[in-house]
Design an enzyme around this catalytic site. Structure first.
Site, PDB file in Angstrom:
ATOM      1  CG  ASP A 205     -82.411  53.744 -17.074  1.00 29.21           C
ATOM      2  OD1 ASP A 205     -83.465  53.097 -17.047  1.00 29.21           O
ATOM      3  OD2 ASP A 205     -81.492  53.490 -17.851  1.00 29.21           O
ATOM      4  CD  GLU A 438     -82.417  56.445 -25.736  1.00 31.84           C
ATOM      5  OE1 GLU A 438     -82.461  55.705 -24.736  1.00 31.84           O
ATOM      6  OE2 GLU A 438     -81.352  56.911 -26.186  1.00 31.84           O
TER       7      GLU A 438
END
Length: 473
Positions: A205, A438
């Site tokens: 992102d 993550e």
């Protein structure tokens, strides 16, 4: 005699007394196996715990409460190690969101709008798009196409399973349709390289790759609607993309909505139009997988072979940058490379793109990071020598599970087994010490003082990668 039992991926000691009478070096080896057993069990429980309605898996219940595109690819691989029927359902539920034109959205909203997530199903307005499915709402952008080689991996794990063979044969046309979409709608000059029009579609992102490009995008009052972020309320804001980043994300989503997500129309207007390294490497590797699967199942692969011949050549010639000694994305609107060293380039190894000479340069760079006196685990997601490098912040530098898996596979493909094992062991070590998060800090001196990783906890693709790494130790 030592009393041992088999556990799929190794042998473990059944008696603690036996363990403590072993030589110290062998005890360390056995402890590693015992840790693998524990991690395998924890990873399996995480995938099962993140499964909703027994048919799809969320990346992380707190941060990402829907089904994500490439996350579910890795999730299916993870399930294939202990519940192949569940792996099949994961792939099937994801492709319930496939559009008529072949596009596979980056989010499939099987459940209703949930408080605490933006952008949810009502924002994307997919049901206003003729090509979108009527029975389920989706987003309007896609993600790296990993599904071909994930299907291949499931077949490799279960070569004699008739259920898997039947699934692969029935599912093959859906992946083929997705790839055809990229060549028909995302390759306007017919170069063999697909473009993305949103940073989220890259899977990375807020990568520094996009920083200079998004700064050139002017946002005037009224260009974007008011919105409320939730991601930075559920995770440390210092680790998340900035508000300015999010304004750009929303602006590009609005552009997509205005054109009903038609790639050909978007290509004429979007200020963000990039032939990305990771995205195209995944497309090429999945093309390879379709060719291999087709050969096994008796499916004609001529179309895919033609795509891949052109794509591999275009990737290797157009995206290689001599001054960097690596590949770099190409900005179509400004006709230039994005000259930064970033992990997506190294996934070209898994796609079999570089020559032996170029592959060696990529391998030597990874090895040099591992050998630095300041101490890095490999592989950071961005160049640690660059001023933008931030080892805590999302895609600005941390280690990501699925990327380590891709780099590991690529290094092994070229015979760089020692460096590949370093990439794998560094990742397993981080999960063992810091949990199923993550992403992780690549600095040994910092990560070794932490008590957890970064981002979401009980993360699905972290669990999936651990399962695959351990099962093949």
């Amino acid at each position: 005699m030592i009393n041992t039992k088999a556990y799929g991926f190794g042998v473990f000691i059944s008696s603690v007394d036996h363990y403590f009478h072993l030589p110290q070096a062998f005890r360390a080896s056995i402890m590693s196996i015992k840790n693998q057993k524990r991690l395998f069990k924890e990873a399996s429980q995480i995938l099962k715990g993140n499964t909703w309605e027994d048919r799809y898996t969320v990346p992380s219940a707190n941060l990402y409460p829907y089904q994500w595109n490439w996350d579910s690819g890795f999730v299916a691989m993870g399930f294939a190690h202990f519940d192949v029927s569940r792996a099949i359902r994961e792939m099937e539920s994801l492709f319930e969101g496939q559009w008529e034109n072949g596009m596979l959205p980056h989010i499939v909203f099987h459940s209703k709008e949930q408080e605490g997530y933006f952008p949810g199903p009502s924002y994307w307005e997919s049901k206003k798009v003729e090509a979108a499915p009527r029975h389920v709402e989706t987003s309007g952008i896609t993600q790296p196409p990993v599904h071909g080689f994930i299907l291949e991996r499931i077949l490799d794990l279960h070569p004699d399973n008739e259920e898997v063979k039947a699934f692969a044969k029935a599912f093959y046309p859906k992946i083929l349709k997705l790839h055809r979409y990229f060549y028909d709608y995302r390759d306007p000059k017919r170069e063999g390289l697909a473009f993305i029009f949103h940073p989220w579609a890259s899977g990375r992102d807020n990568s520094p790759l996009w920083d200079d490009l998004v700064r050139t995008i002017p946002i005037k009052p009224g260009d974007i609607p008011s919105y409320k972020r939730y991601d930075n309320l559920k995770a440390d804001p210092s680790e998340r993309p900035s508000d300015k980043d999010y304004d750009i994300y929303v602006y590009l989503m609005e552009l997509g909505k205005r054109h009903q997500y038609n790639g050909k129309l978007i290509a004429k207007e979007s200020p963000f139009l990039v032939q990305d390294t990771l995205f195209n490497a995944m497309l090429i590797r999945s093309n390879d997988a379709l060719i291999n699967i087709g050969s096994t199942l008796g499916i004609d692969t001529k179309e895919v072979q033609e795509w891949n011949k052109q794509s591999k050549k275009a990737f290797d010639t157009k995206l290689w940058v001599d001054s960097l000694e690596t590949y770099a994305p190409y900005d179509l609107q400004n006709n230039r490379h994005i000259d930064l060293k970033e992990i997506g380039a190294f996934t070209a190894l898994y796609a079999g793109i570089p020559s032996k000479e170029r592959a060696l340069k990529l391998k030597e760079y990874i090895a040099s990071l591992a050998d630095r006196p300041e101490g890095f685990r490999v592989m950071p997601s961005f160049d640690p020598d660059h001023k933008i490098f931030n080892p805590r912040k999302y895609w600005k530098g941390p280690i990501w599970p699925q990327m380590n898996w891709l780099v590991y596979q690529g290094l092994n493909r070229y015979g760089f087994n020692g460096t590949a094992n370093q990439v794998k062991s560094d990742f397993i070590d981080l999960v063992d010490k810091l949990g199923f998060y993550e992403y992780f800090d690549p600095r040994k001196s910092v990560a070794d003082q932490l008590d957890h990783g970064y981002g979401g906890d009980h993360f699905s693709w972290t669990a999936a990668v651990v399962l695959d790494f351990i099962a093949n130790s």
